[in-house]
Structures are given as C-alpha cells and as structure tokens.
Design a protein around this motif. Sequence first.
Motif, PDB file in Angstrom:
ATOM      1  N   LEU A 670       0.716  -1.282  -0.063  1.00  0.00           N
ATOM      2  CA  LEU A 670       0.115  -0.124  -0.011  1.00  0.00           C
ATOM      3  C   LEU A 670       0.954   1.181   0.101  1.00  0.00           C
ATOM      4  O   LEU A 670       0.622   2.302  -0.833  1.00  0.00           O
ATOM      5  CB  LEU A 670      -0.754   0.066   1.194  1.00  0.00           C
ATOM      6  N   ARG A 724      -4.450  12.500   0.885  1.00  0.00           N
ATOM      7  CA  ARG A 724      -4.867  11.181   1.706  1.00  0.00           C
ATOM      8  C   ARG A 724      -3.891  10.173   1.472  1.00  0.00           C
ATOM      9  O   ARG A 724      -3.654   9.401   2.506  1.00  0.00           O
ATOM     10  CB  ARG A 724      -6.252  10.769   1.276  1.00  0.00           C
ATOM     11  N   PHE A 727      -1.266  10.866   3.717  1.00  0.00           N
ATOM     12  CA  PHE A 727      -1.861  10.398   5.409  1.00  0.00           C
ATOM     13  C   PHE A 727      -1.848   8.747   5.503  1.00  0.00           C
ATOM     14  O   PHE A 727      -1.144   8.527   6.672  1.00  0.00           O
ATOM     15  CB  PHE A 727      -3.256  10.987   5.558  1.00  0.00           C
ATOM     16  N   ILE A 728      -1.929   8.018   4.519  1.00  0.00           N
ATOM     17  CA  ILE A 728      -2.049   6.708   4.671  1.00  0.00           C
ATOM     18  C   ILE A 728      -0.388   6.330   4.891  1.00  0.00           C
ATOM     19  O   ILE A 728      -0.191   5.313   5.878  1.00  0.00           O
ATOM     20  CB  ILE A 728      -2.462   6.125   3.528  1.00  0.00           C
ATOM     21  N   HIS A 731       0.723   6.921   8.120  1.00  0.00           N
ATOM     22  CA  HIS A 731       0.357   5.791   9.152  1.00  0.00           C
ATOM     23  C   HIS A 731       0.981   4.653   9.091  1.00  0.00           C
ATOM     24  O   HIS A 731       1.120   3.832  10.195  1.00  0.00           O
ATOM     25  CB  HIS A 731      -1.106   5.658   8.810  1.00  0.00           C
TER      26      HIS A 731
ATOM     27  N   ILE B  60     -10.781   5.149  -1.661  1.00  0.00           N
ATOM     28  CA  ILE B  60     -11.352   5.677  -0.548  1.00  0.00           C
ATOM     29  C   ILE B  60     -12.172   7.110  -0.948  1.00  0.00           C
ATOM     30  O   ILE B  60     -13.356   7.371  -0.574  1.00  0.00           O
ATOM     31  CB  ILE B  60     -10.256   6.281   0.563  1.00  0.00           C
ATOM     32  N   VAL B  90      -7.657   0.194   5.553  1.00  0.00           N
ATOM     33  CA  VAL B  90      -7.657   1.495   4.865  1.00  0.00           C
ATOM     34  C   VAL B  90      -8.668   2.278   5.339  1.00  0.00           C
ATOM     35  O   VAL B  90      -8.472   3.707   5.360  1.00  0.00           O
ATOM     36  CB  VAL B  90      -7.447   1.566   3.283  1.00  0.00           C
ATOM     37  N   ILE B  93      -8.067   3.551   8.705  1.00  0.00           N
ATOM     38  CA  ILE B  93      -6.749   4.417   8.627  1.00  0.00           C
ATOM     39  C   ILE B  93      -7.269   5.964   8.334  1.00  0.00           C
ATOM     40  O   ILE B  93      -6.979   7.067   8.835  1.00  0.00           O
ATOM     41  CB  ILE B  93      -5.757   4.273   7.678  1.00  0.00           C
ATOM     42  N   CYS B  94      -8.067   6.156   7.184  1.00  0.00           N
ATOM     43  CA  CYS B  94      -8.619   7.335   6.694  1.00  0.00           C
ATOM     44  C   CYS B  94      -9.847   7.894   7.369  1.00  0.00           C
ATOM     45  O   CYS B  94     -10.245   8.983   6.974  1.00  0.00           O
ATOM     46  CB  CYS B  94      -9.084   7.121   5.156  1.00  0.00           C
TER      47      CYS B  94
END
Lengths: 757, 115
Positions: A670, A724, A727-728, A731, B60, B90, B93-94
């Motif tokens: 990912l 985003r 952001f992922i 994380h 997403i 996911v 997470i978002c």
Amino acid sequence: MPDPADTPQGSIAPLLEESLEDLYEHAPAGYLSTLGDGLVVKVNQTFLDWTGYAREDIVGKRRFQDLLTPGGQIYHETHYAPLLRMQGEVREIALQIRRADGSRLPVLVNSVLRRSDDDDRTVVRTTVFNATDRNAYEQELLVARRREQAARERTERLQELSAALAAALTEEEVAAVTLDAALAVVGGSDGTVDVLDSDGERMERLCTRGSEPGADAVELALDGPGGPAGTLRIGVPEGREVSASERELLVACARQSAQALVRARLHAETDRNARQHALLAELGRGLEQTRAFQGRAEQLVGLVVPALAVAARVEVASEDGVHTAAEARAADAGAGDPPTTLELMLRARGHILGRLVLSMARPAGRGERRFLQEVASRAALALENARLYEHEHEVAEALQRSMLTSELPAGPRLHVAAHYEPSVETMEVGGDWYDAFASGEDRVAIVVGDVVGRGIAAATAMGQLRSAVRALAAAVAGPAELLNRLDGFVETLEIARSATLVFGELDLRDGRFRYACAGHPPPVLAAPGTAPELLWEGRSPPLGATAAETSRCEAEVVLAPGTRMILYTDGLVERRDRPIDDGLGALLTELAARRDAPLGALTERLPGRLAPQEESADDVCLLAFDYGAPPVFERAVEADVGELAPLRADLRTWLEAQPMSDEDRGALVLAASEAAANALEHGCGFAAGCPVTVRLEIEGGRAALTVSDPGTWRSERADDDRGRGLFIIEHLMEDLEVVRDGGTTVRMSRRLGGGAA
Amino acid sequence: MTAAALQLRRVGEIDVAVLTGEVDIAAAPELRAAIAGRIGTARALVVDASRVTYLDSGGIRMLDGVAGRCREMGVPLAVVAPSGRPARTVLDICGFPPSLLVETTVEALGAVQRG
C-alpha cells in the motif's frame, strides 16, 4: 393638244360637256367660300345635301365655325384660323360639322386663303370631304392599335416570364416567378401556388405572396402534360375588373409555368436519384468499414442523420427485450415542428433483426419511403451478416479465452504474466496460445505456440495441441522429446501441421531452464545487470514438417534470481513493412529501455509499443516471467496509474519470498503504491518517459522503501487523493524523508513485525 | 492481481453494489460513475466491499464521493467492510465514518432499511 372628244372615250363626251357651274355645285366635295371672319358667302349643293341646310340659312348668315361642334369651334379658334392666317392654307383637318338635324358629320377640311390683288380683302376657299367612312376606319385603326399594344405587352410579359422561368431551377423558384408575373398582370399583392407532390398524395404550398387570397380570387390550373397538377390563385384588388385579355395573359402564364414545373420536377427527380444513389453507395462503403454489428448500426444512423432524418435509432430485439443499439440526432433537432416518426423493419433472410426508427421533419412521401425501405433492407442484410459473423467470432473467442485464462502458476520464486491481443485488422481469433503449468515437483512448464489459420478451426486445433502439450509434459524426459511426440500427434490433426511453438521447463530450485523452439521466434532472456538477448539455441522446424526427420534438439540456460524471460508469437515482431530482424531488434531495444517495468505492465504494453494498434494485422500472444527473488526489489513505472496494479503484483511476489507477516506485506504494498501514485502525478504529471522507480530492501528487520522520480513536485497536497495518500503512508511507515536533488526522492521505512512506531 | 469489478444487484428495494478485486486510483473513477448512476433512483444503497483485495486513497475518495451523494439525495447507505479485511484497514486509517461501516451484508440491509 388633242381634243378630248376625239379620244376613244368619245362616247362619254356629253357628260364631260358640263358647265363649270354644275361642276361646282355637284362636285364630290363640299365647297365653301368665306370671308376673313368666317362668314359664308358661297356654298355648293353637295355641302348643302350633306348637311341638310338650305342655302339661304347659311349664306350671308352663318360663319363656317358656327357650323362646327363645340370642340371643333375651339379647335378652329386656336389652331385652324391662326394656321390659315400664317400659312395661307391648312390641309386635312379633321372636324365635325353639325348637321341641320343636329347629327354630326365627320369631315376632312382643306382651306386656302385668297387675297384680292387690289386691296387687302381676303376670301377663304374651303373644301370639305365627307369623312364618315374614313372615321370608321380610323376607329378601327385605333382599336387595332390598342389590340396590338395589348398583344405586344402580352408577348413582352410572356417573354419576360419565360426568361425568368428558364433561370428558375426548383419548383419553388418556378412558383415564385409565376406568382410575381401573375400578380403584376392584375396589380395584386396576394397569391398562392400549390401543386400535388411527386407521389400524388398531398397538395404542397410552393409559394405565398401577401396573405391568402379571398374567395373572389382568380384561380388558374397549372396542369402541364406529364407534370404536376397545381393551382395558381391570384387575389384581385378591390374594384378592379380583370379584362378578357388579362385573363388570357394569366392563362398563358399558367401554361408556361406548368411546363416549367414539369422541367423543375424532372430536374429535382434526377437530382434526388443521384443523391440517393450516392447515399446508397456511401452506406455500402460505411457498412463495409467494420464487421461489427455495433459498428454497422452506428454507421447506419450516422449516415441517415442528417441527410434523411433529424434523428434515427436502431432498435434490436433480443431475449431480454428491445434495446437501442445505436442512436444519432442532428445538432439542430428539437427546433421547429415536432418531427414525425417512421419505423422501418430491419429484415434479412426471413429474420427480423429489429427496426430502424426515424424522426423526420415532415412526413415522407411514397417515393422517399420506397428509398428508405431500400436503405433499411440493405442495412438489414449488412447487420445480419455482422450478427452471424459476431456469433461465430464469439464462439471462437470463448473457446480461446477458456484456454488462455486458466490460473498461471505463482509463488515466491516465479511470477508469470501473459497477454493476448487479437488482430485489430480482422478481429478474428487466431491460433496463438500461451500456457504455464506445474509439470512436476518444483518444475514449471512454459509454452507459447501458434497454429496456422484463423477462426473456430484454428482455435479448436490450438486447444487440442495445448492439451497434448500438457499431457505429454509430465511424461517425457525433456523439451526435445516433447516436440518429437507432438510431431506424431499432428499426423492425426491436419490443421495443427506447421504449428510452431516454444516449450521450456524451469526448475524452480536452481533456475535451470531447458527449452526447444519448433520453428518459433526465439525467447528473450533478460538477466539482471546484462542487456536482453535472444536465445538462438535449441531450434528445429515447425511441427509435422517433413524436414523434421532429424530428431528435435533442445538447449539449457541457468537463470539467476531476478532474471526475466519473454516468450511470444511472431505477431509481436512481424510487420509487413519491416524485416523480422528489425522487429527482433526493436523488441530488444524496448525491453532494455523498460528493464524494470512491472511484469504485467510490460506484457500488456509491449504489443502497442512495437506495432501501433492500427497496424497489427496478426494476433499477438506473449508470456513473460520473473524468476527468483533478488535481494533488492526494483521496478520503474511510467506515465499512468494503470501500471500501479502490475507494480503491486510484482512487489507481492517478491515479498512472498521474504520472511514477514502478511500485515507487513500489505502495508508495504500500500505504501509503495501510494508513493508511486504521488510521484506519477506530482513528479511526472503522468508523462511518458518519466520513470518513477520503486526500490525496496530488507535489512536488519526493517524494510526500506525508496520512491524517486526525475521531476520536481509542484505541490505536495494538490488534491484530496494525494493528501490522503500521504496520510496513509505516514500511518504505515516511519522516518518519512523527502529529498529534492534534480528529481525528487521519498524515503521511508517500516520495522517488520511491529508495524509502524 | 485481480482487476476491479462491479456488480450491481437489487435486493427488494435496495440497490447493492458489489465491489471485487483491486479498487485503486486507476479503477475508481469508472466505479464511482457506475455506482453514482444508481443513487438517483435508489431507495437505499449497500456497497459490499468485503471482497475487495486492495483499496487505496483513490478507492477511499470514490467511497467518500458515493457517501456524499447519498447524503445529498437522502439515500441511506451502508458499506460492508468486515474487520481484518484489506478494505477495512484502509477505511479505518482514513477515518471513514464508522457509522456507515458494517460487518455483513445482512447487517447492511437491516441498517439501510431502518435508514
């Protein structure tokens, strides 16, 4: 001078012996002598006889002008007398004398002024001719002249009209010219022309001037021989009478117009026939351009609109009901009158395919309907052919697909990707195939082959050959023996003769790859750190070739982990305008340029890069595999996000070989994909030739991921996705670091087994 | 690797969009258009993401878009994303609205019917 009495006319001598007196009194003309003021002083009997006056009523009592009509008197005073005084004579003056009974006597008068020698006294001698007959003649002359004038005008009008009609090409123009000419005759402003349409079904208004003429309008038939029946209506201004000659002129106008209408209609029909021919020819060409049903339906509606209709659609009936296969609408459709609808059956070989629904600005006439029927029946045949062809094509394709989509072997030491691309030119299924399957423990067999021919027959033969290879692979000692056994097999399968194939067997434990080529293009070997090369060993003729008496041979290479191998059919490298050697050279160049492309992206894009779609006449089949997991994962993606999925597939395969949890693998895939998407968009702006490299290395329990591109990022958080995405990444990974040095490099890492900190 | 696919079904009066394969930035725009096309006529919508093998920021965003459209149109929505599956990780997470996330299709149908 001879005596007149001696002449042969002597017998009339007594009559000639007249006295001058008698000659005066009974002369064939009237004589008057008047004084300067007009007082009659002498008059002969002839004049008295003509006028009915007695001599004593006149002589010494009346002036000559007193005997005239009032008009004559005025004329006498203003012209006659002054002329006489000035010139001494006047001649041929037409006057009217009032008789005693009050009636009028038309006369021609000559007068001479005589002056006495000694004094200034004057006398006027006047001769009066009876002009009754002459007057009648003159009246007639006047009438004749008027008639001639009218005739000349009429001829002129008609000539003008015929000149104008000669210039008028269409029925509408003819009608307008006629109507204007007819209105000029009566001085009117309202009029109409209607004719029966070419199908004899409806009256059509060809022209209107002013407003609709009233009930008292002059109506004229426009019936020419062999021409359309029509009506010319002319509104006559109030209080105006239409004379007989005007009516005659109108009739002549109408006759000329009717002839011109015949010509205009013939012209229009010739024109329409030519246009319809051209349209049918164009339809034929358009339908030939594609063999696909859908394409043909689209060609049909595209041609019909706007030439014949404002909108058109092809409706097709199937088991699930009726659906619209193709639709077209003119840009200006919708404006104006609501269109009328015409439905035409699409019927071919006794089979109803559906219907062609047309929206037309006005109802079609019989002739037009006949033509549209012709269009529909030709289109129906072409559509039916396409349907049959597609049906056969679908069967062949389904057959081929069923053989090409079986699961390819996968594992930490082997990643296989394959791609099949049918010929664009024929859209026909060929006999190309690929296959990869486990042929023993830790052994994988790889095949790419090509059966000569196309369609269902080739697809079927391919299927049989493929099954034979699968069955034989486990039973034989190696590739050469397999080819030998296949030679025997094609003895019984005529269509598989001359098929070519490359067969290889990979030992997953040590990377030994044994292979044999039966008349097939050589595989490409791309070992890590070296340029791609062609494997020219292990070659022998195509299957079933008589020259194959000599036994089949094979060759062997040992693949280092990270080696990539590409097997393909000739469609990939053969082009009509290029020798096969050049094609092979281009293949090697392309592979060298995209050495680190994700495997799936490589197989999918190679055919397009080597031969642009529109040029590929042959179908193309190719299979590529990556062997082993090198210590460092390295790939380069380019131009678009479509390469991200192949990138992830490669990375997953590589990660399979690495000891770690599935959670770690998922996180790394990912993060790598998100970072690559970022770089594609912000570093490269999705440009080709701007490779984004993804590098992953595992050391000391950490996975180090580096994503770099040669561009400079315009913005890190330009949109929602990328923000985003980062952001992922944040994380999942730690130690995120962005280095800009000519290009942009993003570094990050993840502690394996523990997730992100 | 499995390409993304979408299957649209109808269970009673509820539209069900079943997503499979890899729902990534490349596949999302087309999927979004196909699902959004149903929202106009739907009474309620269930997006089944339980068989999604990969979901990224593009996916997403697509789900965000679908959720926004449903909210505008007043169409109840539930997203099936079982815990532990790739999509759920996911989504979590978002910070995708947890109230829209359910574990099973049955639960989803109940949720949108209560709507």
